[in-house]
Each structure stands twice: as structure tokens, then as C-alpha cells.
Design a protein around this motif. Structure first.
Motif, PDB file in Angstrom:
ATOM      1  N   SER A 119       0.837  -1.208   0.000  1.00 30.53           N
ATOM      2  CA  SER A 119       0.000   0.000   0.000  1.00 30.53           C
ATOM      3  C   SER A 119       0.871   1.258   0.000  1.00 30.53           C
ATOM      4  CB  SER A 119      -0.951  -0.003   1.203  1.00 30.53           C
ATOM      5  OG  SER A 119      -0.233   0.103   2.417  1.00 30.53           O
ATOM      6  N   LEU A 120       1.994   1.227   0.731  1.00 29.48           N
ATOM      7  CA  LEU A 120       2.901   2.380   0.760  1.00 29.48           C
ATOM      8  C   LEU A 120       3.597   2.558  -0.591  1.00 29.48           C
ATOM      9  CD1 LEU A 120       4.510   1.947   4.305  1.00 29.48           C
ATOM     10  CD2 LEU A 120       2.794   3.628   3.608  1.00 29.48           C
ATOM     11  N   SER A 121       3.946   1.451  -1.238  1.00 29.61           N
ATOM     12  CA  SER A 121       4.553   1.521  -2.576  1.00 29.61           C
ATOM     13  C   SER A 121       3.597   2.170  -3.567  1.00 29.61           C
ATOM     14  CB  SER A 121       4.916   0.117  -3.085  1.00 29.61           C
ATOM     15  OG  SER A 121       5.857  -0.494  -2.260  1.00 29.61           O
ATOM     16  N   GLN A 122       2.334   1.733  -3.518  1.00 25.83           N
ATOM     17  CA  GLN A 122       1.318   2.278  -4.423  1.00 25.83           C
ATOM     18  C   GLN A 122       1.096   3.767  -4.155  1.00 25.83           C
ATOM     19  OE1 GLN A 122       0.023   0.686  -6.916  1.00 25.83           O
ATOM     20  NE2 GLN A 122       0.507  -1.451  -6.466  1.00 25.83           N
ATOM     21  N   LEU A 123       1.095   4.150  -2.862  1.00 27.70           N
ATOM     22  CA  LEU A 123       0.940   5.557  -2.489  1.00 27.70           C
ATOM     23  C   LEU A 123       2.094   6.390  -3.051  1.00 27.70           C
ATOM     24  CD1 LEU A 123      -0.273   7.938  -0.896  1.00 27.70           C
ATOM     25  CD2 LEU A 123       1.038   7.137   1.104  1.00 27.70           C
ATOM     26  N   GLY A 124       3.320   5.925  -2.821  1.00 27.26           N
ATOM     27  CA  GLY A 124       4.492   6.642  -3.321  1.00 27.26           C
ATOM     28  C   GLY A 124       4.502   6.755  -4.831  1.00 27.26           C
ATOM     29  N   ASP A 126       5.156  13.637 -11.911  1.00 27.22           N
ATOM     30  CA  ASP A 126       6.043  14.720 -11.481  1.00 27.22           C
ATOM     31  C   ASP A 126       7.464  14.431 -11.958  1.00 27.22           C
ATOM     32  OD1 ASP A 126       7.504  16.697 -10.182  1.00 27.22           O
ATOM     33  OD2 ASP A 126       6.237  16.650  -8.396  1.00 27.22           O
ATOM     34  N   HIS A 127       7.909  15.159 -12.967  1.00 25.83           N
ATOM     35  CA  HIS A 127       9.231  14.936 -13.560  1.00 25.83           C
ATOM     36  C   HIS A 127      10.351  15.138 -12.536  1.00 25.83           C
ATOM     37  CE1 HIS A 127      12.339  14.761 -16.616  1.00 25.83           C
ATOM     38  NE2 HIS A 127      12.833  15.903 -16.149  1.00 25.83           N
ATOM     39  N   ASP A 128      10.138  16.029 -11.568  1.00 22.70           N
ATOM     40  CA  ASP A 128      11.166  16.293 -10.553  1.00 22.70           C
ATOM     41  C   ASP A 128      11.436  15.077  -9.682  1.00 22.70           C
ATOM     42  OD1 ASP A 128      11.642  18.895 -11.335  1.00 22.70           O
ATOM     43  OD2 ASP A 128      10.135  19.745  -9.989  1.00 22.70           O
ATOM     44  N   PHE A 129      10.488  14.161  -9.630  1.00 15.67           N
ATOM     45  CA  PHE A 129      10.642  12.978  -8.779  1.00 15.67           C
ATOM     46  C   PHE A 129      10.584  11.686  -9.602  1.00 15.67           C
ATOM     47  CE2 PHE A 129       8.823  16.245  -5.896  1.00 15.67           C
ATOM     48  CZ  PHE A 129       9.940  16.380  -5.059  1.00 15.67           C
ATOM     49  N   ALA A 130      11.176  11.732 -10.787  1.00 11.59           N
ATOM     50  CA  ALA A 130      11.206  10.550 -11.665  1.00 11.59           C
ATOM     51  C   ALA A 130      11.974   9.404 -11.020  1.00 11.59           C
ATOM     52  CB  ALA A 130      11.829  10.918 -13.009  1.00 11.59           C
ATOM     53  N   LEU A 131      13.072   9.716 -10.332  1.00  6.02           N
ATOM     54  CA  LEU A 131      13.866   8.667  -9.679  1.00  6.02           C
ATOM     55  C   LEU A 131      13.061   8.013  -8.563  1.00  6.02           C
ATOM     56  CD1 LEU A 131      16.580   7.174  -9.329  1.00  6.02           C
ATOM     57  CD2 LEU A 131      17.247   8.998  -7.738  1.00  6.02           C
ATOM     58  N   GLU A 132      12.423   8.839  -7.742  1.00  7.86           N
ATOM     59  CA  GLU A 132      11.612   8.302  -6.645  1.00  7.86           C
ATOM     60  C   GLU A 132      10.484   7.437  -7.190  1.00  7.86           C
ATOM     61  OE1 GLU A 132      13.993  11.538  -5.124  1.00  7.86           O
ATOM     62  OE2 GLU A 132      12.695  11.406  -6.864  1.00  7.86           O
ATOM     63  N   ASN A 133       9.896   7.856  -8.314  1.00  9.94           N
ATOM     64  CA  ASN A 133       8.845   7.071  -8.951  1.00  9.94           C
ATOM     65  C   ASN A 133       9.365   5.685  -9.347  1.00  9.94           C
ATOM     66  OD1 ASN A 133       7.411   6.413 -11.875  1.00  9.94           O
ATOM     67  ND2 ASN A 133       5.985   7.160 -10.337  1.00  9.94           N
ATOM     68  N   SER A 134      10.582   5.644  -9.871  1.00 11.08           N
ATOM     69  CA  SER A 134      11.188   4.360 -10.258  1.00 11.08           C
ATOM     70  C   SER A 134      11.467   3.486  -9.044  1.00 11.08           C
ATOM     71  CB  SER A 134      12.488   4.606 -11.023  1.00 11.08           C
ATOM     72  OG  SER A 134      12.209   5.179 -12.288  1.00 11.08           O
ATOM     73  N   TYR A 135      11.858   4.101  -7.940  1.00 11.27           N
ATOM     74  CA  TYR A 135      12.089   3.333  -6.706  1.00 11.27           C
ATOM     75  C   TYR A 135      10.797   2.670  -6.226  1.00 11.27           C
ATOM     76  CZ  TYR A 135      16.775   5.332  -6.000  1.00 11.27           C
ATOM     77  OH  TYR A 135      18.096   5.677  -6.125  1.00 11.27           O
ATOM     78  N   PHE A 136       9.700   3.419  -6.250  1.00 12.81           N
ATOM     79  CA  PHE A 136       8.426   2.840  -5.809  1.00 12.81           C
ATOM     80  C   PHE A 136       7.955   1.756  -6.779  1.00 12.81           C
ATOM     81  CE2 PHE A 136       8.036   7.002  -3.513  1.00 12.81           C
ATOM     82  CZ  PHE A 136       7.982   6.469  -2.230  1.00 12.81           C
ATOM     83  N   THR A 148      15.902   4.558 -15.298  1.00 11.98           N
ATOM     84  CA  THR A 148      16.111   5.769 -14.494  1.00 11.98           C
ATOM     85  C   THR A 148      17.085   5.505 -13.358  1.00 11.98           C
ATOM     86  OG1 THR A 148      13.856   6.466 -15.003  1.00 11.98           O
ATOM     87  CG2 THR A 148      14.944   7.594 -13.187  1.00 11.98           C
ATOM     88  N   ILE A 149      17.002   4.321 -12.758  1.00 14.02           N
ATOM     89  CA  ILE A 149      17.895   3.962 -11.659  1.00 14.02           C
ATOM     90  C   ILE A 149      19.328   3.785 -12.173  1.00 14.02           C
ATOM     91  CG2 ILE A 149      18.404   2.125  -9.980  1.00 14.02           C
ATOM     92  CD1 ILE A 149      15.328   1.847  -9.642  1.00 14.02           C
ATOM     93  N   LEU A 150      19.472   3.212 -13.364  1.00  8.29           N
ATOM     94  CA  LEU A 150      20.798   3.095 -13.981  1.00  8.29           C
ATOM     95  C   LEU A 150      21.366   4.473 -14.313  1.00  8.29           C
ATOM     96  CD1 LEU A 150      20.326   0.082 -16.432  1.00  8.29           C
ATOM     97  CD2 LEU A 150      21.810   0.129 -14.410  1.00  8.29           C
ATOM     98  N   LYS A 151      20.513   5.344 -14.823  1.00 11.29           N
ATOM     99  CA  LYS A 151      20.946   6.696 -15.178  1.00 11.29           C
ATOM    100  C   LYS A 151      21.455   7.447 -13.960  1.00 11.29           C
ATOM    101  CE  LYS A 151      19.321  10.853 -17.579  1.00 11.29           C
ATOM    102  NZ  LYS A 151      18.144  11.524 -18.202  1.00 11.29           N
ATOM    103  N   ARG A 152      20.878   7.162 -12.809  1.00 10.68           N
ATOM    104  CA  ARG A 152      21.282   7.812 -11.555  1.00 10.68           C
ATOM    105  C   ARG A 152      22.535   7.152 -10.967  1.00 10.68           C
ATOM    106  NH1 ARG A 152      22.892  10.499  -8.188  1.00 10.68           N
ATOM    107  NH2 ARG A 152      21.837  11.581  -6.502  1.00 10.68           N
ATOM    108  N   ASN A 153      23.057   6.134 -11.635  1.00  8.62           N
ATOM    109  CA  ASN A 153      24.249   5.411 -11.177  1.00  8.62           C
ATOM    110  C   ASN A 153      24.036   4.731  -9.830  1.00  8.62           C
ATOM    111  OD1 ASN A 153      26.013   6.228 -13.394  1.00  8.62           O
ATOM    112  ND2 ASN A 153      25.933   8.273 -12.478  1.00  8.62           N
TER     113      ASN A 153
END
Length: 381
Positions: free
Chosen positions: A214-219, A226-236, A263-268
């Protein structure tokens, strides 16, 4: 014609001189505005950052010099520790305790996130904690608490780590309901999302799969557009994929994990890349496709070879590789056996050090402070 050429040369030289003068006369804010919205590790920011640092040195403006070194640390991927050390050096001589704490914390984050050197990261976090103890800067305090929680989670102290993260989440949630400057709002939002991600992970480790899901789905919903949080979106999305794997929903799990990976690879972020490769390999195992599983597990080994870093969560990939090459290729079987022994040696050496130092230097200090507070309170009464 000669006169025209002569005039053009003079005009070009004069224009260059005027431009240079204007460039030197730019304020710190004007210089910084050219790069402050750039993505982390974007090397295009570095010429302006160097100009900012040069201006601060020339004017002996130490507050701006600290900021310049911090900016260099943010954008120069290959020289982060160098800039971090420069920021610490100036903070120690010309900065406040908060400055010193921030710069030790940032150096620890570099060790943790970029190099996965947990011993070195923990040492820097504990220095940051010492300097932040009496700070009135709550944002700094909770940032230190968050990163100490990450180390506890890495060590397997999940309940303790969860306490850290829940405290941080309550703080960020409260701040997001207030009126803040746009930059502060962004920082509180980022802190909230990163903490939510950690709580999601910890609940999965504690087998609280329903809550983790449920927390993953919320995140994911909070960051989806939100393009500013593309990395966070990939984490969730990565978390959602892992939970689908555990429910044996392999097809959808593969789609989510593969979608989260670029996105996670791009962030190294090679640590989470390693975890994604592991679960993609496990899906291939479940689908009786050993060739694809081997491909993903070899990628885990490539990360281990390059960074000398491995997570206990992906250990079984080596066991699979050893068994796969048994009676097929004795050289590869021996190679992966040695790799597993090497990985085991690194982790068994790191964990006792981290555990003993964390509880000796942080938890013991916290207890002492609580005792002192109780004693002071008793005297006042």
C-alpha cells in the motif's frame, strides 16, 4: 577592405572585453541561477560553479565559498570527495556547527550512495550527529536521523530503523502542511518521499507485505506525473515489482522491474540495479529460462567486480551460478565459488564493525544524553 577587417577585429576584442567584465561583475545569485535547477551530476554546471568558487575566493567570502564547494560536490561526479573535503575544511575554520554537520553528512552520503563504503559513511554520519546535537535546524537533525536509520536498516536492525524513518516521516508530513518557500517545499517533499520509500523497504523485510504494497502504491501515485521525482517514482515501481514477484505474478513483476531500471541506472545507483537484476533473474528461474537468469546474475557479478560491493539479498545468485556451471565449466564454477567467498568475506568484515560502532558511538551517546536530560529535569523540579 583592410580598414573593415581592422574595425571588425577591434569590435570583437572590445565585445569580448565587455562580456568578460560583465561576467566578472555578476552577483553570486546570478551565477548560481544558471545551474541551481540542473540535474545532479550534470557536468554542464561546472564552468559556472568554478566561476562562483573563484569569485568567493577573490572576495574572501567564506559563506559563499562553502556553498561553491557544496555545488561542486553536487555536480562533479568524479571529484565529489575532493569538493566535500574542501567544504569541510572551510566550514571547520569559518562556518557554524550546522555547516560542519551538513558537510560531514554530505560526505557520508557520497560514501554511502556513490561508493557503498558503509564504514566510511557511518564515520561521517556520526561526526555530523555530534555537531548537530544542539542544533535548532530541525531539517538538518532529521536528515542525520534518516541516514543513521539507513545504516541500521542495512545492518538488519529493522525495528530500530523503522523508528528513525517514522519520526522523519511525521516531521516531513507536518512541514508539507505549512506555507514554505518553493525550494524548502521541494526539499520537504523529497525528504518525505525518500523516507516513505525506506519505510516501504523495511516493511517488506519485516514481512509486512500488505503495508509495504500500500505504501509503494501511495508513493508511486504521488510521483507518477512529477518529472522532478522521476527517480523516486522508479524506486516505488521497483518495490511494486518485487512484491508482485513474491505473489508469483511474474509477468507483471517483470514489466514493472524492467520499467524502473533505466532511471535507476541513469542515476548510477548500482545497489538497487543489482537488486532489480536479482529479481529479474529469479523470475527467469521461475519461468524455467536459465540462460536469461544467468545473464542477469552475471550483471550482478559485474557490479561486484567493479565496485567490490554486494548485498546479502542477492547472495543466492552466486549459488545458482555455481550449480549451473557444475559439470559444465569447471573454470566458471571455481570463479563463482571464489566470488561468493570474496563477497562473504567483505560483508562479514563490514557488519561487525558497523554494528559495534553504531551502537557504541550513537546509541550509547543517545542514552547518555537522555540520562543527562532526566538529571537536569530533576534538578529543575
Amino acid at each position: 577592405m583592410k580598414k573593415l577587417n581592422y574595425f571588425l577585429v577591434l569590435f570583437s576584442a572590445f565585445s569580448h572585453f565587455v562580456f568578460s567584465q560583465h561576467k566578472n561583475e555578476r552577483t553570486f545569485n546570478e551565477i548560481r541561477k544558471t545551474y541551481e535547477r540542473m540535474t545532479i551530476d550534470d557536468r554542464d554546471a561546472l564552468p559556472a560553479v568554478r566561476l562562483y568558487i573563484a569569485k568567493a575566493k577573490k572576495e574572501e567570502n567564506y559563506a559563499k565559498l562553502i556553498q561553491g564547494y557544496r555545488d561542486g560536490r553536487q555536480f562533479d561526479y568524479n571529484n565529489k570527495i575532493k569538493y566535500a573535503d574542501s567544504a569541510i575544511s572551510i566550514s571547520l575554520t569559518h562556518g557554524t556547527k550546522d555547516d560542519i554537520s551538513k558537510d560531514y553528512l554530505s560526505k557520508g552520503i557520497i560514501y554511502y550512495f556513490y561508493q557503498k563504503k558503509y564504514k566510511l559513511a557511518l564515520n561521517e554520519y556520526l561526526k555530523a550527529y555530534q555537531y548537530s546535537k544542539d542544533s535548532k535546524d530541525q531539517y538538518l537533525h532529521y536528515k542525520v536521523v534518516y541516514h543513521l536509520g539507513i545504516v541500521k536498516g542495512h545492518l538488519g536492525y529493522y525495528e530500530e530503523a523503522l523508528e528513525h524513518f517514522e519520526d522523519c516521516l511525521a516531521y516531513y508530513d507536518k512541514k508539507l502542511k505549512e506555507e514554505n518557500h518553493v525550494n524548502d517545499q521541494f526539499n520537504y517533499n523529497k525528504g518525505y518521499l525518500n523516507t516513505l520509500h525506506q519505510i516501504t523497504i523495511i516493511n517488506r523485510y519485516l514481512m509486512n507485505f500488505t503495508k509495504s504494497d500500500s505504501l509503494s502504491q501511495l508513493g508511486y501515485r504521488l510521483t507518477e506525473k512529477d518529472h522532478d521525482f522521476a527517480l523516486e517514482n522508479s524506486y516505488f515501481l521497483k518495490c511494486i515489482g518485487i512484491l508482485k514477484f513474491q505473489k508469483k505474478n511474474f509477468k507483471e513483476a517483470r514489466v514493472d522491474l524492467e520499467k524502473s531500471l533505466p532511471t535507476i541506472l541513469k542515476r548510477n545507483d548500482f545497489a538497487w540495479s543489482m537488486v532489480i537484476y536479482y529479481y529479474l533473474g529469479k523470475i527467469s528461474e521461475a519461468e524455467n529460462d536459465p540462460e536469461i537468469a544467468i545473464k542477469y546474475y552475471n550483471r550482478i557479478d559485474s557490479i561486484f567486480e567493479k565496485h567490490e560491493f554486494v548485498l546479502p539479498e542477492v547472495y543466492s545468485s552466486y549459488k545458482y551460478l555455481i550449480e549451473y556451471y557444475r559439470n559444465k565449466d569447471v573454470n566458471k564454477q571455481l570463479y563463482f565459488t571464489n566470488q561468493l567467498l570474496k563477497a562473504d568475506s567483505i560483508i562479514s568484515k563490514d557488519y561487525p564493525y558497523l554494528s559495534s560502532k553504531l551502537h557504541r558511538d550513537y546509541d550509547r551517546q543517545t542514552l547518555i544524553e537522555q540520562k543527562d536530560d532526566i538529571e537536569k529535569s530533576g534538578k529543575k523540579k
